[in-house]
Design a protein around this motif. Structure first.
Motif, PDB file in Angstrom:
ATOM      1  N   ARG A  94     117.872  -1.064 -44.529  1.00  0.00           N
ATOM      2  CA  ARG A  94     119.019  -0.920 -45.432  1.00  0.00           C
ATOM      3  C   ARG A  94     119.707   0.395 -45.092  1.00  0.00           C
ATOM      4  NH1 ARG A  94     114.838  -0.146 -49.733  1.00  0.00           N
ATOM      5  NH2 ARG A  94     114.877   2.031 -50.355  1.00  0.00           N
ATOM      6  N   PRO A  97     119.982   4.486 -49.391  1.00  0.00           N
ATOM      7  CA  PRO A  97     118.595   4.913 -49.625  1.00  0.00           C
ATOM      8  C   PRO A  97     118.037   4.447 -50.954  1.00  0.00           C
ATOM      9  CG  PRO A  97     120.114   6.752 -49.835  1.00  0.00           C
ATOM     10  CD  PRO A  97     120.904   5.629 -49.278  1.00  0.00           C
ATOM     11  N   TYR A  98     118.884   4.363 -51.959  1.00  0.00           N
ATOM     12  CA  TYR A  98     118.358   4.153 -53.294  1.00  0.00           C
ATOM     13  C   TYR A  98     118.733   2.793 -53.861  1.00  0.00           C
ATOM     14  CZ  TYR A  98     117.688   9.116 -52.739  1.00  0.00           C
ATOM     15  OH  TYR A  98     117.327  10.329 -52.266  1.00  0.00           O
ATOM     16  N   SER A  99     118.791   1.793 -52.998  1.00  0.00           N
ATOM     17  CA  SER A  99     119.107   0.465 -53.490  1.00  0.00           C
ATOM     18  C   SER A  99     118.188  -0.548 -52.840  1.00  0.00           C
ATOM     19  CB  SER A  99     120.560   0.110 -53.209  1.00  0.00           C
ATOM     20  OG  SER A  99     120.853  -1.191 -53.684  1.00  0.00           O
ATOM     21  N   ALA A 100     117.083  -0.814 -53.486  1.00  0.00           N
ATOM     22  CA  ALA A 100     116.094  -1.724 -52.922  1.00  0.00           C
ATOM     23  C   ALA A 100     116.646  -3.123 -52.732  1.00  0.00           C
ATOM     24  CB  ALA A 100     114.870  -1.771 -53.825  1.00  0.00           C
ATOM     25  N   ARG A 101     117.648  -3.480 -53.517  1.00  0.00           N
ATOM     26  CA  ARG A 101     118.205  -4.834 -53.418  1.00  0.00           C
ATOM     27  C   ARG A 101     118.923  -5.070 -52.114  1.00  0.00           C
ATOM     28  NH1 ARG A 101     122.306  -3.470 -58.181  1.00  0.00           N
ATOM     29  NH2 ARG A 101     120.714  -1.885 -58.421  1.00  0.00           N
TER      30      ARG A 101
END
Lengths: 115, 114
Positions: A94, A97-101
């Motif tokens: 991805r 960094p802070y968006s697991a989706r």
């Protein structure tokens, strides 16, 4: 858009030999890269991740991966393969960094270690 | 250790049935996911939830819905099962988006629609 390519559907290696499972990626920003392993009839298990810093990342079960920005690659490696390493391996990326989706997975590489 | 548990390993359902796949995690993770895994296609995100009662569509939401009434439980619903929904379904959870967090996966449910 982001994408991941695992160019080899199948990799065979003899036990004791070094193994490499290839992964290349395409992102618009900085890449955040992951490797997962899936044993037969099981879910995915996390092996390692690259966020920033040292280009060589060490993970579980003796695996490591080398981040190469110029070649946009994140190949998984192990110095000496075991029969028990036989499994399906997934690379994922991805650029946020802070968006697991936003995680994108490759199609997977089946590793077979021959005794 | 994080544990993500899917209620069934194998399911066989008939076309047109309503199907529920259940997933429970024990790590108090905010994020939960449902993926579908098909040979040669890798994992594709169906739905994502970042909090109780919150959900977002993933890449392939058509024919599916989800429910998250409690933080630890995330359900995938096939409103009217079809044969092209025969697949391996994987649930996952992770820490919230403030961390560069890996996802933890359940063991998978192999669904066959006949």
């Amino acid at each position: 858009a982001q994408s991941v390519a695992q160019p080899e559907d199948q990799v065979n290696v003899a036990e004791g030999n070094p193994l490499t499972v290839k992964c290349t990626y395409s992102v618009s920003g900085n890449p955040y890269l992951f490797w997962y392993v899936q044993y037969p009839n099981r879910g995915l298990q996390f092996l390692l991740k690259y966020i920033t810093g040292d280009n060589l990342v060490k993970g579980s079960y003796g695996f490591e991966a080398e981040f190469n920005k110029s070649q946009t690659s994140f190949h998984l490696k192990k110095p000496s393969a075991l029969v028990s390493d036989s499994a399906l391996y997934f690379c994922a990326v991805r650029d946020v960094p802070y968006s697991a989706r936003q995680l994108t997975f490759g199609s997977g590489t089946q590793l077979t270690v021959l005794p | 250790d994080v544990k993500v548990t899917q209620s069934s390993r194998y399911l066989v359902k008939r076309t047109g049935e309503k199907v529920f796949l259940e997933c429970v995690q024990d790590m108090d993770h905010e994020n939960m996911f449902w993926y579908r895994q098909d040979p040669g296609l890798g994992l594709r995100l169906i739905y994502f939830s970042y909090d109780v009662k919150m959900k977002e569509k993933g890449d392939i939401p058509e024919g599916y819905s989800v429910s998250r009434e409690k933080k630890e439980r995330f359900s995938l619903i096939l409103e009217s099962a079809s044969t092209n929904q025969t697949s391996m379904y994987l649930c996952a959870s992770s820490f919230p988006d403030r961390a560069v967090a890996e996802a933890f996966f359940g063991q998978g449910t192999r669904l066959t629609v006949v």
